[in-house]
Motif scaffolding. Structure first.
Motif, PDB file in Angstrom:
ATOM      1  N   TRP A  93      -1.483 -10.370 -11.519  1.00 38.60           N
ATOM      2  CA  TRP A  93      -2.499 -10.932 -11.055  1.00 38.60           C
ATOM      3  C   TRP A  93      -2.522 -12.305 -11.441  1.00 38.60           C
ATOM      4  CZ3 TRP A  93      -7.514  -8.297  -9.292  1.00 38.60           C
ATOM      5  CH2 TRP A  93      -7.407  -7.607  -8.496  1.00 38.60           C
ATOM      6  N   LYS A  94      -2.488 -12.715 -12.628  1.00 41.99           N
ATOM      7  CA  LYS A  94      -2.085 -14.302 -12.754  1.00 41.99           C
ATOM      8  C   LYS A  94      -1.181 -14.717 -13.066  1.00 41.99           C
ATOM      9  CE  LYS A  94      -2.919 -16.079 -18.105  1.00 41.99           C
ATOM     10  NZ  LYS A  94      -1.914 -17.246 -17.108  1.00 41.99           N
ATOM     11  N   HIS A  95       0.383 -14.574 -12.971  1.00 41.41           N
ATOM     12  CA  HIS A  95       0.882 -14.644 -12.009  1.00 41.41           C
ATOM     13  C   HIS A  95       0.724 -15.692 -11.184  1.00 41.41           C
ATOM     14  CE1 HIS A  95       5.546 -16.188 -12.547  1.00 41.41           C
ATOM     15  NE2 HIS A  95       4.917 -15.496 -11.427  1.00 41.41           N
ATOM     16  N   ALA A  96       0.398 -14.723 -10.188  1.00 43.35           N
ATOM     17  CA  ALA A  96      -0.287 -15.056  -9.256  1.00 43.35           C
ATOM     18  C   ALA A  96      -1.189 -15.868  -8.563  1.00 43.35           C
ATOM     19  CB  ALA A  96      -0.390 -13.935  -7.955  1.00 43.35           C
ATOM     20  N   ARG A  97      -2.213 -15.824  -9.420  1.00 41.40           N
ATOM     21  CA  ARG A  97      -3.408 -17.477  -9.458  1.00 41.40           C
ATOM     22  C   ARG A  97      -2.467 -18.369 -10.292  1.00 41.40           C
ATOM     23  NH1 ARG A  97      -8.444 -16.991 -13.003  1.00 41.40           N
ATOM     24  NH2 ARG A  97      -6.337 -17.689 -14.593  1.00 41.40           N
ATOM     25  N   ASP A  98      -1.461 -18.346 -11.074  1.00 39.14           N
ATOM     26  CA  ASP A  98      -1.137 -19.023 -11.875  1.00 39.14           C
ATOM     27  C   ASP A  98      -0.028 -20.370 -10.832  1.00 39.14           C
ATOM     28  OD1 ASP A  98      -2.190 -18.876 -13.645  1.00 39.14           O
ATOM     29  OD2 ASP A  98      -1.138 -18.369 -14.922  1.00 39.14           O
ATOM     30  N   GLY A  99       0.592 -19.634  -9.390  1.00 32.98           N
ATOM     31  CA  GLY A  99       1.687 -20.160  -8.287  1.00 32.98           C
ATOM     32  C   GLY A  99       0.437 -20.442  -7.845  1.00 32.98           C
ATOM     33  N   GLY A 100      -1.050 -20.731  -7.810  1.00 35.67           N
ATOM     34  CA  GLY A 100      -0.901 -21.368  -6.674  1.00 35.67           C
ATOM     35  C   GLY A 100      -2.174 -20.863  -5.977  1.00 35.67           C
ATOM     36  N   GLY A 101      -1.953 -19.021  -6.007  1.00 36.09           N
ATOM     37  CA  GLY A 101      -2.701 -18.869  -4.371  1.00 36.09           C
ATOM     38  C   GLY A 101      -3.762 -17.380  -5.531  1.00 36.09           C
ATOM     39  N   ASP A 102      -4.552 -16.922  -4.625  1.00 38.42           N
ATOM     40  CA  ASP A 102      -5.440 -15.824  -5.043  1.00 38.42           C
ATOM     41  C   ASP A 102      -4.681 -14.825  -6.304  1.00 38.42           C
ATOM     42  OD1 ASP A 102      -7.119 -16.467  -3.225  1.00 38.42           O
ATOM     43  OD2 ASP A 102      -6.328 -15.348  -1.565  1.00 38.42           O
ATOM     44  N   ALA A 103      -5.585 -14.332  -6.853  1.00 37.37           N
ATOM     45  CA  ALA A 103      -4.958 -13.157  -7.728  1.00 37.37           C
ATOM     46  C   ALA A 103      -3.979 -12.493  -7.373  1.00 37.37           C
ATOM     47  CB  ALA A 103      -5.493 -12.770  -8.573  1.00 37.37           C
ATOM     48  N   VAL A 104      -4.635 -11.640  -6.219  1.00 39.27           N
ATOM     49  CA  VAL A 104      -4.000 -11.274  -5.166  1.00 39.27           C
ATOM     50  C   VAL A 104      -3.912 -10.956  -3.887  1.00 39.27           C
ATOM     51  CG1 VAL A 104      -5.361  -9.102  -5.655  1.00 39.27           C
ATOM     52  CG2 VAL A 104      -2.827  -8.359  -5.039  1.00 39.27           C
ATOM     53  N   GLU A 105      -3.058 -10.324  -3.277  1.00 37.67           N
ATOM     54  CA  GLU A 105      -3.607 -10.575  -1.406  1.00 37.67           C
ATOM     55  C   GLU A 105      -3.742  -9.129  -0.585  1.00 37.67           C
ATOM     56  OE1 GLU A 105      -4.628 -11.547   2.289  1.00 37.67           O
ATOM     57  OE2 GLU A 105      -4.053 -13.208   0.802  1.00 37.67           O
ATOM     58  N   PRO A 106      -4.835  -8.752  -0.383  1.00 37.17           N
ATOM     59  CA  PRO A 106      -5.028  -7.587  -0.150  1.00 37.17           C
ATOM     60  C   PRO A 106      -3.613  -6.756   0.573  1.00 37.17           C
ATOM     61  CG  PRO A 106      -6.651  -8.429  -0.224  1.00 37.17           C
ATOM     62  CD  PRO A 106      -6.050  -9.285  -0.458  1.00 37.17           C
ATOM     63  N   ARG A 107      -3.235  -6.306   1.242  1.00 39.89           N
ATOM     64  CA  ARG A 107      -2.297  -5.188   1.823  1.00 39.89           C
ATOM     65  C   ARG A 107      -2.401  -4.143   1.942  1.00 39.89           C
ATOM     66  NH1 ARG A 107       3.136  -4.580   0.287  1.00 39.89           N
ATOM     67  NH2 ARG A 107       3.309  -5.114  -2.240  1.00 39.89           N
ATOM     68  N   TRP A 108      -1.825  -3.708   3.226  1.00 39.57           N
ATOM     69  CA  TRP A 108      -1.851  -1.935   3.431  1.00 39.57           C
ATOM     70  C   TRP A 108      -0.521  -1.431   2.832  1.00 39.57           C
ATOM     71  CZ3 TRP A 108      -6.111   0.293   4.921  1.00 39.57           C
ATOM     72  CH2 TRP A 108      -6.983  -0.241   5.934  1.00 39.57           C
ATOM     73  N   ALA A 109      -0.604  -0.810   2.357  1.00 38.11           N
ATOM     74  CA  ALA A 109       0.804   0.480   1.700  1.00 38.11           C
ATOM     75  C   ALA A 109       2.031   0.863   2.747  1.00 38.11           C
ATOM     76  CB  ALA A 109       0.984   0.797   0.972  1.00 38.11           C
ATOM     77  N   GLY A 110       1.526   0.680   4.106  1.00 34.35           N
ATOM     78  CA  GLY A 110       2.769   1.367   4.999  1.00 34.35           C
ATOM     79  C   GLY A 110       2.845   2.701   4.851  1.00 34.35           C
ATOM     80  N   GLY A 111       3.231   3.581   6.205  1.00 34.33           N
ATOM     81  CA  GLY A 111       3.651   4.945   6.109  1.00 34.33           C
ATOM     82  C   GLY A 111       4.301   5.385   5.248  1.00 34.33           C
ATOM     83  N   ARG A 112       5.367   4.947   4.660  1.00 33.97           N
ATOM     84  CA  ARG A 112       6.187   5.713   3.644  1.00 33.97           C
ATOM     85  C   ARG A 112       5.623   5.914   2.666  1.00 33.97           C
ATOM     86  NH1 ARG A 112      12.389   3.812   1.877  1.00 33.97           N
ATOM     87  NH2 ARG A 112      12.598   4.801   0.111  1.00 33.97           N
ATOM     88  N   ALA A 113       4.879   4.307   1.752  1.00 31.96           N
ATOM     89  CA  ALA A 113       4.105   4.348   0.896  1.00 31.96           C
ATOM     90  C   ALA A 113       3.306   5.478   0.906  1.00 31.96           C
ATOM     91  CB  ALA A 113       3.387   3.084   0.201  1.00 31.96           C
ATOM     92  N   ARG A 114       2.056   5.230   1.227  1.00 30.63           N
ATOM     93  CA  ARG A 114       0.987   6.617   1.896  1.00 30.63           C
ATOM     94  C   ARG A 114       1.566   7.626   2.125  1.00 30.63           C
ATOM     95  NH1 ARG A 114      -1.156   3.719   7.348  1.00 30.63           N
ATOM     96  NH2 ARG A 114      -2.308   1.534   6.639  1.00 30.63           N
ATOM     97  N   ILE A 115       2.570   8.641   2.014  1.00 28.64           N
ATOM     98  CA  ILE A 115       3.139   9.239   2.162  1.00 28.64           C
ATOM     99  C   ILE A 115       3.660   9.908   0.292  1.00 28.64           C
ATOM    100  CG2 ILE A 115       4.994  10.886   3.240  1.00 28.64           C
ATOM    101  CD1 ILE A 115       5.067  10.098   5.456  1.00 28.64           C
ATOM    102  N   LEU A 116       4.610   8.936   0.395  1.00 33.84           N
ATOM    103  CA  LEU A 116       4.715   8.843  -1.346  1.00 33.84           C
ATOM    104  C   LEU A 116       3.519   9.172  -1.791  1.00 33.84           C
ATOM    105  CD1 LEU A 116       7.702   6.364  -1.932  1.00 33.84           C
ATOM    106  CD2 LEU A 116       7.746   8.958  -1.861  1.00 33.84           C
TER     107      LEU A 116
END
Length: 228
Positions: A93-116
């Motif tokens: 999160w800190k690396h993403a924020r230092d890169g000029g963006g938000d700490a994290v951008e929420p996203r859906w894991a996707g069907g495969r990741a949910r099954i896993l």
């Protein structure tokens, strides 16, 4: 008495239950960490680590000779796991924020990741349960294993920015409340009830944030010249 000695030994009583103040403080740190996570703040990670360190000593009651001499190995070992994974999440999160963006951008894991995730939760619980049983964890041991594995997956999902990680926390809380009540950890059980409501709120907040981010931004229309 030094602050450290007070923090380690101080207790209060609820009916006939003796509760450690560090159990309460550790869970409050966890709640603040969850609040920071919902708001996608980097400080959520170090606050959570501090709470994990306190709760590690709480859930090894027989080892640290606390008023509640019950070892919940899943609860104790997940604090170590939290610290390790939280260091990863903190860096990410800190690396993403230092890169000029938000700490994290929420996203859906996707069907495969949910099954896993579901397979990992169920399969991991089946694998860890006999290990905790052999080590003498509190019964029902499968519940302790479920909490450990679910917590690992939820923390990893939070670091990745997956919206679904909040629902894994709900699954952990549903099993955690009756286990903690049975083991005599009342403060943690009460906090788990709050966590359950809070994690549901966090899920809807992150899902809304994701929906808003997915809406395309239309360019401003070209000005129409006035007829002369």
């Amino acid at each position: 008495m030094s602050a450290i000695h007070w923090l380690f030994d101080a207790t209060f009583t609820i009916h006939d239950q003796t509760v450690l103040w560090r159990e309460v403080i550790g869970n409050l740190f966890g709640l603040f960490s969850a609040l920071g996570g919902m708001r996608r703040k980097v400080w959520a990670w170090p606050i959570g680590i501090a709470g994990n360190a306190l709760l590690f000593t709480v859930f090894l009651g027989a080892v640290f000779e606390t008023p509640n001499p019950v070892n919940l190995l899943g609860q104790a070992s997940r604090q170590i796991m939290f610290i390790v994974v939280s260091i990863y999440g903190w860096y990410r999160w800190k690396h993403a924020r230092d890169g000029g963006g938000d700490a994290v951008e929420p996203r859906w894991a996707g069907g495969r990741a949910r099954i896993l995730l579901v397979v990992a939760l169920i399969g991991g619980t089946a694998v860890v349960t006999p290990v905790f049983t052999a080590l003498g964890s509190y019964s029902p041991v499968w519940a302790d294993a479920w909490i450990f594995v679910g917590s690992l997956l939820a923390t990893y999902g939070m670091a990745k920015g997956w919206v679904e990680f909040w629902l894994i926390w709900v699954a952990v809380d549903v099993v955690g409340v009756p286990l903690l009540l049975g083991a005599g950890y009342w403060a943690s059980a009460i906090m788990y009830v709050f966590y359950g409501a809070f994690t549901l709120t966090g899920f809807f907040v992150w899902a809304h944030t994701r929906r808003v981010a997915a809406v395309p931004v239309l360019p401003d229309p070209e000005p129409v010249p006035l007829a002369r």
